[in-house]
Design an enzyme around this catalytic site. Sequence first.
Site, PDB file in Angstrom:
ATOM      1  CD  GLU A  77      -2.813   1.313   0.407  1.00 55.76           C
ATOM      2  OE1 GLU A  77      -3.255   2.440   0.206  1.00 55.76           O
ATOM      3  OE2 GLU A  77      -3.170   0.286  -0.217  1.00 55.76           O
TER       4      GLU A  77
ATOM      5  CG  HIS B 168       0.268   6.377   3.367  1.00 55.39           C
ATOM      6  ND1 HIS B 168       0.141   7.618   2.811  1.00 55.39           N
ATOM      7  CD2 HIS B 168       0.225   5.505   2.348  1.00 55.39           C
ATOM      8  CE1 HIS B 168       0.004   7.504   1.513  1.00 55.39           C
ATOM      9  NE2 HIS B 168       0.055   6.224   1.212  1.00 55.39           N
TER      10      HIS B 168
END
Lengths: 329, 528
Positions: free
Chosen positions: A3, A299
Site C-alpha cells: 500500500e 501509510h
Amino acid sequence: MGEGGGQVLRSSLALSAVTGTPFRVESIRARRSRPGLLRQHLTAVRAIAEVCGARMHGDALGSRELTFEPGEVQHGDYHFAVGTAGSTTLVFQTVLPPLLLAAGRSRIVFEGGTHNPMAPPFDFIARTFLPLLQRMGASVTAELKRPGFYPAGGGRFVVDLTGGQPLSGLSLLERGDVEQVGIEARVSQIREHVATREMKALAGALADLPIEADTAVVESAGPGNVAVVTVRTPQLTETFTGFGERGVKAEKVAHRLAGEVRKYLAADAPVGEHLADQLLIPLALGGGGEYRTVEPSLHTRTNIEVIEAFLPDRVKLAERDGFRVEVRA
Amino acid sequence: MKTVVIGMLGITLDAMKKRGDRWQQWRPTVDVCRQEDLVVDRFELIFQPRFKTLAGQITRDIESVSPETDVRAQHVELEDPWDFEEVYGALHDFASNYNFKPEREQYLVHITTGTHVAQICQFLLTESRHIPGRLLQTSPPKKKGRPGSYSIIDLDLSKYDRIASRFRLEQRESRDFLKSGIATRNAAFNKLIERIEQVAIASKAPLLLMGPTGAGKSQLARRIFELKTLRKQISGRFVEVNCATIRGDGAMSALFGHKKGAFTGAAGPRDGLLREANGGILFLDEIGELGLEEQAMLLRAVEEGRFLPVGSDREVESDFQLLSGTNRDLHEAVAKGTFRDDLLARINLWTFQLPALRDRTEDMEPNLDYELARWTETQGERVTFSKEARKLFLDFAVSPAAVWAGNFRDFSAALQRMATLAEGGRITVPIAREELERLRASWQRPGTAGGEEILARFLDESVVASLDLFDRVQLAEVLRVCSTAKSLSDAGRTLFAESRKRRTTTNDADRVRKYLARFDLAWSDFQR
C-alpha cells in the site's frame, strides 16, 4: 511495495540519500493497472538523484525495478518543476532530509501544484511541519510565491535552508487547550462568494471555538479553491485542508472539513494522521522523540517498515493511551 | 529515449468553450501532457498561423501542467483543412523537412485533433513510415477535470494485425478482381498479381506485361483499368490496340490522330487513340510490332504527355497510363535495332512476366469452374461436368501432353466447345474425350501455334527446311518441352513420362541430350 507504493519509494529515497545506503526495489506497483514507475515517482527519483549525485538503474516510466546508489549530498540552488500529475510537496519531502542533515546552504525553488488533494498541501508544510522541525533546531523556511491548484498547477514556493544543524528530540504527548482556530478560504478564478459561503459554514460549524477568519482571492494559473483550518495548541499547530470541487457545494466542502477538525479534537492526541506519518523520518534521523497520535494509517505503518529497513530498531509503535510512537535516536 | 508528440492543434477540441472553465474541459493536446505514465519531452504543435492565440494558450497551459514538455510551434498554411491533397501535401512537407532521430527519440503522432482528413493523412504518413512513429489516440476522461486516457497504436505490431487482416481481405478482393475472380492456387502467380495490384494502385508509371499469347495480358490490362476506375483513381476510358494490326501508313494517324486534310482521304479530323485514352489507360498489345517512327512519337507522349498529331503544327496533350504487352523479347528487338532502347527503358519500369497456363497446373481446376460460371452467365444456362468427365479433362489438362500452346485462349475455347456440345447441360466422358483429341490434334499440327515458331527460334531456317515433317513434329514438341523445363532431367521426365512408369532405371536426361545433339543443340541453348 505494498500500500502506498509512492510513499515507500520516497521514504526509501530520502533514507538512502541520508544514510548512503544503496537500495533496490523490485516489482514496483506490480499488480496495478498501470504497473511500474509513474511520472510523479520518477520526478521524485530524479530530484533526489540530483541532490545526492546518485547512480541509478531503471529510472524510467513504467520500470518495475529501480536500483539507487546515492553519492555525496550537494548543497546549492535547485529548481524542481513538477507537472500537476505529481506534487511539489511530495518532492519537497523527499529531498528535504538529506539537505537538512548535510552541512551547507540551499535554496530550492519548487514549481507546479502546491495544493493537490492527493498530497500534503503547502499550508500543512508551512504551518504544521516546518515549525516542528524548527523547534528541533532545523534552519528551514518555506515561502509560497503563488499557489498552484489541480489541475492547472503553475504554483511556486521557495525553501531556504541551512543543513547540518544538530536536531534535538521532540516530545508531543499532550495536546493541551485549543488556543486559536484559524479558518480561511481562498479562491482563484472562481467567484468569491464560494469562499464567503465556505467561511460562513465553517464559522457556524466551529462556533464554539476561538475562531479567527480570513478570506482571500489569490492569483494562480488556473481555477482553484481551498479552505484551510489551523488548530493551534500549546505544542503545535495542526492543519486541515478542504478542496473545492466542481459539482460539490461550498457548504459541503466546509462541513466535511469541519468534520475532520472535530474528529481530531475528539481524539485528544496532539498529532493528527498525516503529521504522524511525516514526523517519523525527521525524528529517526534527528534526536528521536515520542508522540501520541490517532490510529496510524496504513501509510504510517508501511513507513515504519521502510525506516526499519534502513535504520533497524529505531521506531516503536505502541498502543497505550491511544497510539504512541517512540523513536530512538 | 525522448518522447516527441507530433499533433495538430485542435481548433475545436483544444479551444475553450465560450463559457466555463477550460481546466474542466477535455482538451486533447493538453491532456496528452498530463498523463501519469507518459512524459512528453517535446510537442511539435502543428497549426495555422491564424490560430496563434489559441496555440499560445495551449502552449502556456502545457508548460504549466508539464514543465518537462518543450512545446514547439510548427506553422502550416492550409486554405482548406478538409482538402485531402492540400493537407496531405502540407503534412508530407512537414515530415520530409523534419529531422527525425529515431535512434534517440520516439515519435507519437497524435491523431485525436485536427480534421478527419488530417487524421487520415497522419495515419497514411505514419503507416508509410514518412513519420517513423506510432499513433497516439486520446479519449475523454470518465470524470471531468481528470486526465483522459490514451492509447498508442503501433502500426507495425500485432494490435494492428486485426485491422490489417481486414485490410488484407479487401486487398484480396481486389486481387481476385485482377484475376477475374479466379482464386488462383499457384503461389507464384498469386504473388505476381499481388505485386501488380500494389503497383497499379500506387503508381501511374507504365507497366509492361510479358507473356505468351493467350496468357491473359489483355484481360489483365482491362482488369487493372477496372480496378483503378473502381478506386476512383482514373476517370477516363480503356483504350486497347494491338500494334500488329496498325502497322503501316495508318499507324501514326490511328495512334496520334490527324488534322482535317492532313493527307489524302483525311476528310475530317481524328483524335487518335492516345487522345481517347486521356485520363484513362492505353493498352498497347504487341508493342514490339510498333514502327520506329511511332515509337519515337510514343516516347515523347509518355515522357511529356504531349505529341504532334499528323499534319498538325500544334501539340496536343493527353494524360494516360500506358500499359504495354508483348510476347517477344524486347531486348532482342533493341539489339536488332527494331525497338528503341529509350522507349523500352521508359515502358519497362515495371515488367511482369505472366506465366503460361501449363506452368500453372494448380489453376486448371479453378479456371475450369470460372469458365463454366462465365458460360452460365453469358448463355443463361448452367453446364456441369460429370464427375468422370471432369477428372478425365483435368488429368489431361495438367499432364505433360497438354501443351496449352494458346494458353487461356485454348483453355477457354475447349470449355466453350464442350459446353456447346453438352446436351442437357451435362459434359459427359465422350464429350470430354472428343475434346482432348481435338486439343492434341491442334497442338500437334506443325505450323499451328508454336510449331514453326519454336523451330525457328532454335534452328536456322535452312535447317528447318531440310527436316522431314516426321522429325519436325517431334523436334518441335521436344523443343517446346525443353524451353519450359527447369533442367535437362526435368525435360526428360516430361518427355518420357509414360515409359518411366514401367522402368526401374532411368536416364532420360541422357536420352534427351543425345536427341538434341542430332540437331546440333545442347541444353545451354535453352537457357536464356
